[in-house]
Design a protein around this motif. Sequence first.
Motif, PDB file in Angstrom:
ATOM      1  N   ARG A 110       0.927  -1.245  -0.035  1.00 35.75           N
ATOM      2  CA  ARG A 110       0.010   0.024   0.130  1.00 35.75           C
ATOM      3  C   ARG A 110       1.048   1.322   0.146  1.00 35.75           C
ATOM      4  O   ARG A 110       1.277   1.995   1.019  1.00 35.75           O
ATOM      5  CB  ARG A 110      -1.114   0.107   1.131  1.00 35.75           C
ATOM      6  CG  ARG A 110      -1.997  -0.943   1.036  1.00 35.75           C
ATOM      7  CD  ARG A 110      -3.144  -0.851   2.003  1.00 35.75           C
ATOM      8  NE  ARG A 110      -4.053   0.408   1.939  1.00 35.75           N
ATOM      9  CZ  ARG A 110      -5.039   0.711   0.972  1.00 35.75           C
ATOM     10  NH1 ARG A 110      -5.390  -0.509   0.363  1.00 35.75           N
ATOM     11  NH2 ARG A 110      -5.835   1.573   1.054  1.00 35.75           N
ATOM     12  N   GLY A 111       1.387   1.637  -1.317  1.00 40.16           N
ATOM     13  CA  GLY A 111       1.937   2.972  -1.255  1.00 40.16           C
ATOM     14  C   GLY A 111       3.457   3.107  -1.558  1.00 40.16           C
ATOM     15  O   GLY A 111       3.859   3.701  -0.643  1.00 40.16           O
ATOM     16  N   PHE A 112       3.693   2.743  -2.445  1.00 41.40           N
ATOM     17  CA  PHE A 112       5.085   3.372  -3.027  1.00 41.40           C
ATOM     18  C   PHE A 112       5.078   3.601  -4.301  1.00 41.40           C
ATOM     19  O   PHE A 112       5.909   3.538  -5.068  1.00 41.40           O
ATOM     20  CB  PHE A 112       6.216   2.316  -2.344  1.00 41.40           C
ATOM     21  CG  PHE A 112       6.039   0.750  -2.954  1.00 41.40           C
ATOM     22  CD1 PHE A 112       6.011   0.537  -4.235  1.00 41.40           C
ATOM     23  CD2 PHE A 112       5.720  -0.076  -1.804  1.00 41.40           C
ATOM     24  CE1 PHE A 112       5.721  -0.836  -4.434  1.00 41.40           C
ATOM     25  CE2 PHE A 112       5.632  -1.432  -2.287  1.00 41.40           C
ATOM     26  CZ  PHE A 112       5.673  -1.779  -3.681  1.00 41.40           C
ATOM     27  N   ASN A 113       4.045   4.335  -4.731  1.00 40.58           N
ATOM     28  CA  ASN A 113       3.806   4.758  -6.273  1.00 40.58           C
ATOM     29  C   ASN A 113       5.171   5.339  -6.767  1.00 40.58           C
ATOM     30  O   ASN A 113       5.531   5.129  -7.744  1.00 40.58           O
ATOM     31  CB  ASN A 113       2.703   5.795  -6.171  1.00 40.58           C
ATOM     32  CG  ASN A 113       1.176   5.145  -6.839  1.00 40.58           C
ATOM     33  OD1 ASN A 113       1.536   3.936  -7.427  1.00 40.58           O
ATOM     34  ND2 ASN A 113       0.419   5.907  -6.740  1.00 40.58           N
ATOM     35  N   VAL A 114       5.506   6.535  -6.039  1.00 43.89           N
ATOM     36  CA  VAL A 114       6.613   7.296  -6.386  1.00 43.89           C
ATOM     37  C   VAL A 114       7.920   6.453  -6.675  1.00 43.89           C
ATOM     38  O   VAL A 114       8.570   6.626  -7.722  1.00 43.89           O
ATOM     39  CB  VAL A 114       6.696   8.512  -5.702  1.00 43.89           C
ATOM     40  CG1 VAL A 114       8.032   9.468  -6.110  1.00 43.89           C
ATOM     41  CG2 VAL A 114       5.486   9.466  -5.287  1.00 43.89           C
ATOM     42  N   GLU A 115       8.159   5.792  -5.604  1.00 45.92           N
ATOM     43  CA  GLU A 115       9.424   5.050  -5.622  1.00 45.92           C
ATOM     44  C   GLU A 115       9.330   4.149  -7.027  1.00 45.92           C
ATOM     45  O   GLU A 115      10.165   3.899  -7.644  1.00 45.92           O
ATOM     46  CB  GLU A 115       9.630   4.476  -4.473  1.00 45.92           C
ATOM     47  CG  GLU A 115       9.573   5.144  -3.295  1.00 45.92           C
ATOM     48  CD  GLU A 115       9.135   4.785  -1.797  1.00 45.92           C
ATOM     49  OE1 GLU A 115       9.607   4.095  -1.236  1.00 45.92           O
ATOM     50  OE2 GLU A 115       7.705   5.139  -1.964  1.00 45.92           O
ATOM     51  N   MET A 117       8.038   4.058  -9.364  1.00 46.35           N
ATOM     52  CA  MET A 117       7.663   4.747 -10.954  1.00 46.35           C
ATOM     53  C   MET A 117       9.379   5.232 -10.906  1.00 46.35           C
ATOM     54  O   MET A 117       9.905   4.894 -12.213  1.00 46.35           O
ATOM     55  CB  MET A 117       6.919   5.947 -11.136  1.00 46.35           C
ATOM     56  CG  MET A 117       5.595   5.501 -11.106  1.00 46.35           C
ATOM     57  SD  MET A 117       5.273   4.173 -12.394  1.00 46.35           S
ATOM     58  CE  MET A 117       3.722   3.517 -11.694  1.00 46.35           C
ATOM     59  N   SER A 118      10.058   5.994 -10.224  1.00 45.81           N
ATOM     60  CA  SER A 118      10.986   6.486 -10.314  1.00 45.81           C
ATOM     61  C   SER A 118      12.176   5.501 -10.353  1.00 45.81           C
ATOM     62  O   SER A 118      13.405   5.440 -11.097  1.00 45.81           O
ATOM     63  CB  SER A 118      11.360   7.299  -9.146  1.00 45.81           C
ATOM     64  OG  SER A 118      11.862   6.709  -8.231  1.00 45.81           O
TER      65      SER A 118
ATOM     66  N   GLY B  57       0.989   7.717  -0.719  1.00 45.68           N
ATOM     67  CA  GLY B  57       1.809   7.776  -2.181  1.00 45.68           C
ATOM     68  C   GLY B  57       1.034   7.755  -3.296  1.00 45.68           C
ATOM     69  O   GLY B  57       1.404   8.055  -4.414  1.00 45.68           O
ATOM     70  N   VAL B  59      -1.202   9.273  -6.198  1.00 49.85           N
ATOM     71  CA  VAL B  59      -1.236  10.732  -6.717  1.00 49.85           C
ATOM     72  C   VAL B  59      -2.524  11.145  -6.971  1.00 49.85           C
ATOM     73  O   VAL B  59      -3.397  10.385  -7.794  1.00 49.85           O
ATOM     74  CB  VAL B  59      -0.496  11.140  -7.747  1.00 49.85           C
ATOM     75  CG1 VAL B  59      -0.622  12.240  -8.597  1.00 49.85           C
ATOM     76  CG2 VAL B  59       1.313  10.682  -7.625  1.00 49.85           C
ATOM     77  N   ASN B 245       7.882  15.943  -2.961  1.00 54.51           N
ATOM     78  CA  ASN B 245       8.339  14.485  -2.579  1.00 54.51           C
ATOM     79  C   ASN B 245       7.236  13.780  -3.289  1.00 54.51           C
ATOM     80  O   ASN B 245       7.501  12.384  -3.034  1.00 54.51           O
ATOM     81  CB  ASN B 245       8.369  14.390  -1.079  1.00 54.51           C
ATOM     82  CG  ASN B 245       6.759  14.735  -0.525  1.00 54.51           C
ATOM     83  OD1 ASN B 245       5.841  15.407  -1.201  1.00 54.51           O
ATOM     84  ND2 ASN B 245       6.667  14.176   0.536  1.00 54.51           N
ATOM     85  N   SER B 246       6.299  14.105  -3.963  1.00 54.56           N
ATOM     86  CA  SER B 246       5.665  13.079  -4.703  1.00 54.56           C
ATOM     87  C   SER B 246       5.694  12.850  -5.737  1.00 54.56           C
ATOM     88  O   SER B 246       5.073  11.858  -6.628  1.00 54.56           O
ATOM     89  CB  SER B 246       4.152  13.601  -4.730  1.00 54.56           C
ATOM     90  OG  SER B 246       3.679  14.799  -5.437  1.00 54.56           O
ATOM     91  N   VAL B 247       6.729  13.517  -6.464  1.00 54.20           N
ATOM     92  CA  VAL B 247       7.270  13.152  -7.918  1.00 54.20           C
ATOM     93  C   VAL B 247       8.808  12.551  -7.756  1.00 54.20           C
ATOM     94  O   VAL B 247       9.493  12.958  -6.686  1.00 54.20           O
ATOM     95  CB  VAL B 247       7.276  14.042  -8.942  1.00 54.20           C
ATOM     96  CG1 VAL B 247       5.787  14.559  -9.204  1.00 54.20           C
ATOM     97  CG2 VAL B 247       8.112  15.484  -8.458  1.00 54.20           C
ATOM     98  N   ALA B 248       9.259  11.877  -8.834  1.00 55.22           N
ATOM     99  CA  ALA B 248      10.637  11.260  -8.591  1.00 55.22           C
ATOM    100  C   ALA B 248      11.655  12.516  -8.849  1.00 55.22           C
ATOM    101  O   ALA B 248      11.370  13.685  -9.399  1.00 55.22           O
ATOM    102  CB  ALA B 248      10.919  10.312  -9.772  1.00 55.22           C
TER     103      ALA B 248
END
Lengths: 273, 301
Positions: A110-115, A117-118, B57, B59, B245-248
Amino acid sequence: MPAFLTYGFIQRAFLAGVFIAVACAVLGLFLILRKDAMIGHGLAHIAFAGVALGLFLNVLPLAAALVVAVAAAVAIIKLKDRAGLYGDTAIGIFSSLGLAVGILLASMARGFNVELMSYLFGDILAIEPLEVGLAVALAAAVLLTVRMNYAKLLYMTFDRESARAAGVKVGRLDVLLMVLTAVTIVLGMKVVGILLVAALIVIPAAAGLQVAASFRMAVRTSITVAVVSVGAGLGLSLALNIPASAAIVIFCFLAFGIFSLLKKGRGSADRRK
Amino acid sequence: MKSLCRVLLASTLALAATGSAPLAAKVRIMATVFPLREFAAAVAGDRGETELLLPPGAVVHTWQPRPGDIRKLAECHLLLFIGANLEPWLPGMVKALPGGKVRTFEATEGLALIEGDEASGHDHGVMDPHVWLDFELDARIVRKIADELSLIDPDGRPVFMANAEKLIARLRDLDAKFRNGLAGCRSKDIVLAGHGAFGYLARRYGLVQTALYGLSPDAQPRPLDLMNAVDYCRRRGIRTIFFENSVAPDLSRTLAREIGGRILVLHAGHNLTRDEQDRGVGFFELMEENLNSLRDGLGCR
């Protein structure tokens, strides 16, 4: 030196882009001839599961992606061999599985979207100096490996059974090729992004195969197409201020289109004789 | 937390069965973004239970509700959302709710919004939804939330009003801190390697926001935009690139490397990362962190 070349990020985009393109173009030829052209897309999905697993277990995500992608690539060829699956069925199975596992892990954590993606998606405009080195090393490794095993790889690619009968260690070469492919895909995704690496595996090699009279010439042509597309695509994206990856893919496709028209023209000329 | 609304529903039903008024139980509030959740929790106090619709996390612009989310929402009394197209998935979700028993409250309704192009030079005619970064506007939203809650739970009105006043006082303090903290700075330029979420904050404290992407967080960067940003920073001697902090942070690092500068994080605050949630970070802490980053990056006395 034109003014835009003084920007470090554009220099790095050119450099890393060109080296990744070379690695992809060479590997792409073998993959297409083996009817494994979609493996780029497949391994990209599987790498997604790898990154998710890495984040889930709290280990280095990119390393986890590499391990998972390599394992899956090997599993794909074994499955193709043993289960006697047609064409890209094994890729279809594993890429779906990769996506499913990735989504499951992501939703469990639950919730490591940003990581997520990056780690998965690089951008050709945001390349780190270290990543340029990575791209150079990758291209060198691919070229060197192919050069050292050139005859055997060629034999295996065009006539697998005869190669096996002639004592070529087909299984080992398969694994070598798949490991190289998996590493190229995962690193390429991180450095230049998924769109670009998947395109560079397929389109330049396909363009090269349209016109080449020999395999060696196909290698040269596809490398040229890949490198010119990266250069021209970046140039065009600068001139028109459009996203760089998309511009490069469009150029690859243009090269492919021109070459297949050439082939058609030549083909009908041949028939008239 | 996930099944909170369901548990509460069950207890409400149990109470109803024993003859008490249903709202002897707590008001169940769902919020789409973190600041609204924080405000609602502070205003409702013990008389309400609040929940954030999005998982950590996620968006808000690109999230998609799942069937379980719709069920969760259907079991709440009040849905707080920002509007101004921040939650493009919301109209569909509300339509899917059975019965229409959930009250909805749109935080941006009646507020004077900034147009997108004022904030960032892009997005003509698009309204900037990031109102919660303006603490004056927050105060007005808080008051309206208290009214909404009073409609659902009339007995709670005095409590809600008192809580709202307390919260508004804190927001005023925060506003004063920002105003004082950002009064004497060497630079007024917030250069953001991301989307322009800080237009309201910039406007209130006389700063200038320059964002790489405009208002949409999922655009692809283009080389000329990056080059222009580099030139802009060089021309104005800017050495700090802010990123959300919500974007790479890849692009902000690229930009910072180009100008020989550094990157500092700013929280748009619409959602928390899982780490932040685990640490139990609140809205005011996030904003104080923003103030520290801004004071550091803009060279404030």
